[in-house]
Design an enzyme around this catalytic site. Structure first.
Site, PDB file in Angstrom:
ATOM      1  N   ASN A   6       5.262  24.007   0.607  1.00 22.23           N
ATOM      2  CA  ASN A   6       4.558  23.154   1.561  1.00 22.23           C
ATOM      3  C   ASN A   6       5.563  22.840   2.671  1.00 22.23           C
ATOM      4  O   ASN A   6       6.395  21.946   2.541  1.00 22.23           O
ATOM      5  CB  ASN A   6       4.087  21.886   0.842  1.00 22.23           C
ATOM      6  CG  ASN A   6       3.304  20.959   1.755  1.00 22.23           C
ATOM      7  OD1 ASN A   6       3.281  21.144   2.969  1.00 22.23           O
ATOM      8  ND2 ASN A   6       2.682  19.959   1.171  1.00 22.23           N
ATOM      9  N   ARG A  56       0.882  26.214   1.519  1.00 21.39           N
ATOM     10  CA  ARG A  56      -0.099  25.294   2.107  1.00 21.39           C
ATOM     11  C   ARG A  56      -0.076  25.512   3.627  1.00 21.39           C
ATOM     12  O   ARG A  56       0.977  25.403   4.263  1.00 21.39           O
ATOM     13  CB  ARG A  56       0.270  23.861   1.788  1.00 21.39           C
ATOM     14  CG  ARG A  56      -0.673  22.902   2.455  1.00 21.39           C
ATOM     15  CD  ARG A  56      -0.269  21.472   2.226  1.00 21.39           C
ATOM     16  NE  ARG A  56      -1.213  20.599   2.900  1.00 21.39           N
ATOM     17  CZ  ARG A  56      -0.932  19.357   3.232  1.00 21.39           C
ATOM     18  NH1 ARG A  56       0.239  18.844   2.961  1.00 21.39           N
ATOM     19  NH2 ARG A  56      -1.830  18.628   3.825  1.00 21.39           N
ATOM     20  N   HIS A 141      -6.911  17.871   4.888  1.00 19.00           N
ATOM     21  CA  HIS A 141      -6.729  17.318   3.534  1.00 19.00           C
ATOM     22  C   HIS A 141      -7.712  17.960   2.548  1.00 19.00           C
ATOM     23  O   HIS A 141      -7.987  17.386   1.495  1.00 19.00           O
ATOM     24  CB  HIS A 141      -6.980  15.793   3.482  1.00 19.00           C
ATOM     25  CG  HIS A 141      -5.832  14.957   3.944  1.00 19.00           C
ATOM     26  ND1 HIS A 141      -6.004  13.657   4.318  1.00 19.00           N
ATOM     27  CD2 HIS A 141      -4.513  15.209   4.070  1.00 19.00           C
ATOM     28  CE1 HIS A 141      -4.844  13.140   4.671  1.00 19.00           C
ATOM     29  NE2 HIS A 141      -3.924  14.073   4.541  1.00 19.00           N
ATOM     30  N   GLY A 173      -0.893  10.233   5.658  1.00 19.20           N
ATOM     31  CA  GLY A 173      -2.122  10.625   6.362  1.00 19.20           C
ATOM     32  C   GLY A 173      -3.303  10.137   5.530  1.00 19.20           C
ATOM     33  O   GLY A 173      -3.198  10.072   4.300  1.00 19.20           O
ATOM     34  N   ARG A 202      -0.719   7.460  12.677  1.00 19.11           N
ATOM     35  CA  ARG A 202      -1.769   7.995  13.567  1.00 19.11           C
ATOM     36  C   ARG A 202      -2.872   6.965  13.760  1.00 19.11           C
ATOM     37  O   ARG A 202      -3.197   6.210  12.842  1.00 19.11           O
ATOM     38  CB  ARG A 202      -2.391   9.262  12.981  1.00 19.11           C
ATOM     39  CG  ARG A 202      -1.470  10.452  13.032  1.00 19.11           C
ATOM     40  CD  ARG A 202      -2.129  11.662  12.375  1.00 19.11           C
ATOM     41  NE  ARG A 202      -1.164  12.324  11.531  1.00 19.11           N
ATOM     42  CZ  ARG A 202      -1.455  12.997  10.426  1.00 19.11           C
ATOM     43  NH1 ARG A 202      -2.699  13.111  10.016  1.00 19.11           N
ATOM     44  NH2 ARG A 202      -0.507  13.557   9.728  1.00 19.11           N
ATOM     45  N   ARG A 246       3.534  -0.384   1.526  1.00 16.54           N
ATOM     46  CA  ARG A 246       4.161  -1.406   0.668  1.00 16.54           C
ATOM     47  C   ARG A 246       4.852  -2.474   1.506  1.00 16.54           C
ATOM     48  O   ARG A 246       4.720  -3.666   1.262  1.00 16.54           O
ATOM     49  CB  ARG A 246       5.194  -0.770  -0.268  1.00 16.54           C
ATOM     50  CG  ARG A 246       4.591  -0.142  -1.477  1.00 16.54           C
ATOM     51  CD  ARG A 246       5.569   0.749  -2.168  1.00 16.54           C
ATOM     52  NE  ARG A 246       5.949   1.851  -1.291  1.00 16.54           N
ATOM     53  CZ  ARG A 246       6.495   2.977  -1.702  1.00 16.54           C
ATOM     54  NH1 ARG A 246       6.778   3.143  -2.971  1.00 16.54           N
ATOM     55  NH2 ARG A 246       6.797   3.933  -0.867  1.00 16.54           N
ATOM     56  N   GLY A 294      -3.840   5.136  -2.207  1.00 20.54           N
ATOM     57  CA  GLY A 294      -5.079   5.066  -2.993  1.00 20.54           C
ATOM     58  C   GLY A 294      -4.830   4.984  -4.490  1.00 20.54           C
ATOM     59  O   GLY A 294      -5.554   4.302  -5.219  1.00 20.54           O
ATOM     60  N   GLU A 344      -2.320  18.501  -5.248  1.00 21.30           N
ATOM     61  CA  GLU A 344      -2.577  19.614  -4.325  1.00 21.30           C
ATOM     62  C   GLU A 344      -1.816  20.875  -4.744  1.00 21.30           C
ATOM     63  O   GLU A 344      -2.338  21.985  -4.651  1.00 21.30           O
ATOM     64  CB  GLU A 344      -2.170  19.197  -2.906  1.00 21.30           C
ATOM     65  CG  GLU A 344      -3.120  18.148  -2.330  1.00 21.30           C
ATOM     66  CD  GLU A 344      -2.497  17.316  -1.234  1.00 21.30           C
ATOM     67  OE1 GLU A 344      -1.618  16.487  -1.551  1.00 21.30           O
ATOM     68  OE2 GLU A 344      -2.875  17.475  -0.072  1.00 21.30           O
TER      69      GLU A 344
END
Ligand code: AMP
Length: 363
Positions: A6, A56, A141, A173, A202, A246, A294, A344
């Site tokens: 990646n 990726r 994603h 992201g 972003r 955090r 998440g 992923e």
């Protein structure tokens, strides 16, 4: 064994897969050139026999609807797509070129972050601009949204074709996807990964008129504005302290008003997208959280889901705030809420295995 690469703008991540198990992995900060980072990664492989390499690739454009074996034509297409993904594809291409040189004759596979969203209907990918302008929504994603939706189906023992899911990938992201019967039918990122949710750096959704205003009245150069909207906005831009959720949550608790306001905007934007995907699919079986934020932040999951109970979405404070980790259900309303650890690399290794028929079995 399968090597997964990646190659991003600031880091090179690699992992080595033997079946469904990663036997080695690492992240190399790209202080030097991509070549030196790749040399370091290749050096770390030791005696591992690499049978295939999976890459990726962020942008597959309208051309790649699934993972493909890389040949010269594919390499060239990824290069050409750099015109619409200048911040992403050139790095993947460097990784591909170096790996093809290092492992001649070994099959290499490109796995695209856009591919899962090829099923978007025209009504979801079309911007309301003249058709000949040449822009549309692609979504990104996709590797994570695909993995998470398939894993969820496996966890509840139902075929994906019977499920309507809202997958919420919140990392540095952030994006959301409406997955209807196993297919992406809408997603929050668009022509570039800048659209949609508030992210670490972003801006997410922004009025195109505001962009024009800034270019016209501030004498801002497009390159500078791109830098501001991509790298200096989102949580970092609003809080003024950090792009790390955090730190921002900590500052908000300590009374920093800007940090608290940034968190509020982050929650509100995500909540609106959950609502719009419930509308897009006329309901959902589950909202599934993934990604660094998440998966790890009960506050954020709670903050997003609060006040959605009329739509059937709520998190159970005990399940949400428990210390247990791993894939689990945290909301038990009409629309279930889950946390699923996104992997992923595993999906890339599996797709690579399927395409090259090496010994890495699908997990
Ligand atoms: P990722 O890009 O998926 O690695 O996610 C990176 C983001 O996850 C950063 O914003 C981190 O601050 C965030 N993150 C990781 N652990 C936690 C946590 N326990 N609470 C809140 N955010 C977290």
């Amino acid at each position: 064994m399968i090597l997964v690469l990646n190659s991003g703008s600031s880091t090179l991540k690699y992992s080595v897969w033997d079946g469904a198990k990663d036997v080695a992995k690492g992240t190399i900060d790209r202080i030097g050139t991509m070549k030196s980072a790749l040399d370091e990664a290749f050096g770390a492989l030791g005696n591992a026999v690499v049978e295939a390499v999976g890459h990726r690739v962020v942008h597959g454009g309208g051309r790649f609807a699934e993972a493909v074996l890389i040949d010269d034509a594919v390499e060239q297409a990824i290069d050409e797509l750099g015109a619409i993904a200048p911040l992403h594809n050139p790095y993947a291409l460097e990784g591909i070129r170096a790996a093809r040189e290092r492992f001649p004759g070994i099959p290499q596979v490109a796995v695209f972050d856009t591919a899962f969203h090829h099923t978007l209907p025209a009504r979801a990918y079309t911007y309301a601009v003249p058709g000949n302008i040449g822009i549309r929504r692609y979504g990104f994603h996709g590797i994570s949204h695909q993995y998470v939706s398939e894993r969820f189906a496996e966890l509840v023992g139902k075929p994906a074709s019977e499920l309507r899911l809202i997958t919420v990938h919140l990392g540095n992201g952030c994006s959301m996807c409406a997955v209807e019967h196993g297919k992406s039918i809408d997603t929050s990122m668009g022509f570039t990964p800048m659209e949609g949710l508030v992210m670490g750096t972003r801006c997410g959704d922004l009025d195109a008129g505001a962009v024009l205003h800034l270019l016209e009245t501030r004498q801002t150069q497009p390159a500078d504005l791109r830098e501001t909207l991509n790298s200096g906005s989102g949580l970092l831009g609003m809080s003024g302290i950090s792009n790390d959720m955090r730190e921002i949550l900590g500052a908000a608790v300590a009374g920093n008003q800007q940090a608290a306001a940034a968190v509020d905007v982050f929650y509100y934007r995500a909540r609106k997208y959950v609502g719009s995907y419930l509308a897009a699919m006329n309901g959902a079986d589950a909202v599934v959280f993934a990604g660094g934020i998440g998966e790890n932040s009960p506050e954020v999951r709670e903050g997003i889901c609060k006040d959605l109970d009329a739509l059937g979405v709520s998190v159970d404070p005990n399940a949400n705030g428990s210390n247990s980790t791993g894939d689990r259900q945290i909301g038990f309303g009409r629309v279930a809420v889950w946390v699923v650890h996104t992997r992923e690399d595993l999906l890339i290794a599996n797709l690579c295995s399927q395409l090259t028929k090496t010994t890495c079995s699908a997990a």
